[in-house]
Design a protein around this motif. Structure first.
Motif, short mmCIF file in Angstrom:
data_model
loop_
_atom_site.label_atom_id
_atom_site.label_comp_id
_atom_site.label_asym_id
_atom_site.label_seq_id
_atom_site.Cartn_x
_atom_site.Cartn_y
_atom_site.Cartn_z
N ARG A 193 0.04 0.77 2.92
CA ARG A 193 -1.00 1.44 2.15
C ARG A 193 -0.90 2.96 2.15
O ARG A 193 -1.70 3.63 1.49
CB ARG A 193 -2.38 1.03 2.67
N ALA A 194 0.07 3.53 2.87
CA ALA A 194 0.22 4.99 2.90
C ALA A 194 0.41 5.52 1.48
O ALA A 194 1.19 4.97 0.69
CB ALA A 194 1.40 5.37 3.77
N LYS A 195 -0.29 6.59 1.15
CA LYS A 195 -0.26 7.12 -0.22
C LYS A 195 0.44 8.46 -0.35
O LYS A 195 0.87 8.83 -1.45
CB LYS A 195 -1.69 7.25 -0.74
N SER A 196 0.54 9.22 0.73
CA SER A 196 1.11 10.56 0.59
C SER A 196 2.17 10.90 1.64
O SER A 196 3.10 11.65 1.34
CB SER A 196 -0.01 11.61 0.66
N GLU A 197 2.08 10.32 2.84
CA GLU A 197 3.01 10.74 3.90
C GLU A 197 2.94 9.80 5.09
O GLU A 197 1.87 9.27 5.41
CB GLU A 197 2.63 12.16 4.33
N VAL A 198 4.07 9.61 5.73
CA VAL A 198 4.13 8.84 6.97
C VAL A 198 4.93 9.64 7.98
O VAL A 198 6.04 10.10 7.68
CB VAL A 198 4.79 7.46 6.77
N ILE A 199 4.37 9.81 9.16
CA ILE A 199 5.09 10.41 10.28
C ILE A 199 5.17 9.35 11.37
O ILE A 199 4.14 8.83 11.81
CB ILE A 199 4.40 11.68 10.80
N LEU A 200 6.39 9.03 11.76
CA LEU A 200 6.60 7.95 12.71
C LEU A 200 7.49 8.44 13.85
O LEU A 200 8.63 8.86 13.63
CB LEU A 200 7.25 6.75 12.02
N LEU A 201 6.96 8.41 15.05
CA LEU A 201 7.73 8.73 16.25
C LEU A 201 7.98 7.44 17.00
O LEU A 201 7.02 6.71 17.31
CB LEU A 201 6.98 9.72 17.14
N CYS A 202 9.24 7.15 17.24
CA CYS A 202 9.55 5.87 17.90
C CYS A 202 10.71 6.06 18.87
O CYS A 202 11.71 6.69 18.53
CB CYS A 202 9.88 4.79 16.88
N ASN A 203 10.56 5.49 20.05
CA ASN A 203 11.58 5.60 21.08
C ASN A 203 11.98 4.23 21.59
O ASN A 203 12.36 4.07 22.75
CB ASN A 203 11.05 6.46 22.24
N ASP A 204 11.89 3.22 20.69
CA ASP A 204 12.14 1.85 21.10
C ASP A 204 12.97 1.15 20.02
O ASP A 204 12.51 1.00 18.88
CB ASP A 204 10.82 1.11 21.32
N ASP A 205 14.19 0.74 20.35
CA ASP A 205 15.07 0.14 19.35
C ASP A 205 14.54 -1.20 18.85
O ASP A 205 14.72 -1.56 17.68
CB ASP A 205 16.49 -0.01 19.90
N GLU A 206 13.86 -1.96 19.72
CA GLU A 206 13.32 -3.26 19.30
C GLU A 206 12.24 -3.09 18.24
O GLU A 206 12.19 -3.82 17.24
CB GLU A 206 12.77 -4.00 20.51
N LEU A 207 11.35 -2.09 18.42
CA LEU A 207 10.30 -1.85 17.44
C LEU A 207 10.87 -1.33 16.13
O LEU A 207 10.43 -1.73 15.05
CB LEU A 207 9.28 -0.85 18.00
N LEU A 208 11.85 -0.46 16.20
CA LEU A 208 12.47 0.05 14.97
C LEU A 208 13.14 -1.08 14.19
O LEU A 208 13.05 -1.14 12.97
CB LEU A 208 13.50 1.13 15.30
#
Length: 270
Positions: free
Chosen positions: A131-146
């Motif tokens: 549902r994001a309409k303008s921007e997504v910022i995603l910080l991830c440090n887990d290969d399984e979640l990515l």
């Protein structure tokens, strides 16, 4: 004489069982008395007059007024043009009222919800990416979640800017979009903490959408939990700060390679 599908459609426009049967039979017979309608529908005689009165009040049926009265359906074209007009006017009224409620209702105070199960965490992350309409910022440090959210992240990146920040460069190879490195401040503040800070919880994922809602996935001694906040009054500030500090990973790599080349090409000193 009247099929079940037609009865179903008549019920969908507000008729009850008896009204649908009586109106359907009248439409087929064109003109009939209450007795004839009873014989065709097997509706109790006492309910026939009640049903005909109801259909007359709703504008579906007209009576001859003579005794014994004979009934006929009002012109179908005229009836359903009226119904379409009334339906459109009703929907427009509902729409305008709902839009008014959006402006009348004050923005709720910041609320946080704990996402205790894996299903609720997954569902919230997928919905926010969708549902994001303008921007997504995603910080991830887990290969399984990515890996798990690879498809949703890629689809979101086709609609809105997605800034995927990872600590380790090898994580950037999992998702086929531009990835970013956050620098020492982001790494030490969000991805890992020094022993002096005495923080045992590690962050596996932080997602902020449209600078107003966020979800974070954390792990403490092997136990994973999540927090969803909306509206997140800190998301706008944190989003701006992160965008000021991040740098695309390809550029970081090229800059490092350039330094190696310069060092190799430098003349030896005697």
């Amino acid at each position: 004489m009247i099929d079940d599908l037609l009865l179903l459609h008549l019920k969908k426009i507000g008729m009850n069982e008896y009204e649908a049967k009586v109106y359907g039979i009248l439409s087929a017979l064109r003109v009939a008395s209450a007795r004839e309608i009873h014989e065709h529908t097997r509706i109790p005689r006492g309910r026939i007059y009640e049903t005909l009165t109801s259909l007359s009040e709703k504008g579906f049926v007209a009576s001859s007024g003579r005794s014994p009265a004979r009934y006929s359906p009002v012109d179908v074209t005229q009836t359903f043009e009226r119904l379409k007009k009334e339906s459109v006017e009703s929907l427009e009224g509902i729409y305008q009222r709902l839009k008014a409620l959006e402006t009348e209702t004050p923005e709720p105070l910041m609320q946080g919800y704990e996402l205790r199960t894996e299903w609720t965490r997954e569902n919230q992350i997928r919905m926010m990416l969708k549902r994001a309409k303008s921007e997504v910022i995603l910080l991830c440090n887990d290969d399984e979640l990515l890996t798990r959210y690879n498809s949703e992240i890629s689809r979101a990146a086709k609609r809105v800017p997605v800034y995927l920040v990872v600590e380790r460069e090898e994580l950037a190879r999992i998702v086929q979009i531009k990835c970013y490195h956050g620098g020492n401040d982001i790494d030490s503040s969000l991805f890992r903490h020094s022993t002096e800070e005495n923080i045992g919880v590690s962050m596996k994922l932080l997602l902020m959408a449209d600078r107003r809602e966020s979800v974070s996935i954390m792990e403490d001694n092997g136990n994973e939990t999540g927090i969803f906040i909306c509206p997140d009054i800190y998301a706008s500030y944190l989003s701006r700060k992160i965008l000021q500090e991040i740098e695309q990973i390809d550029r970081v790599r090229k800059r490092g390679e350039s330094r190696v080349t310069q060092s190799t090409d430098a003349p030896e000193r005697e």
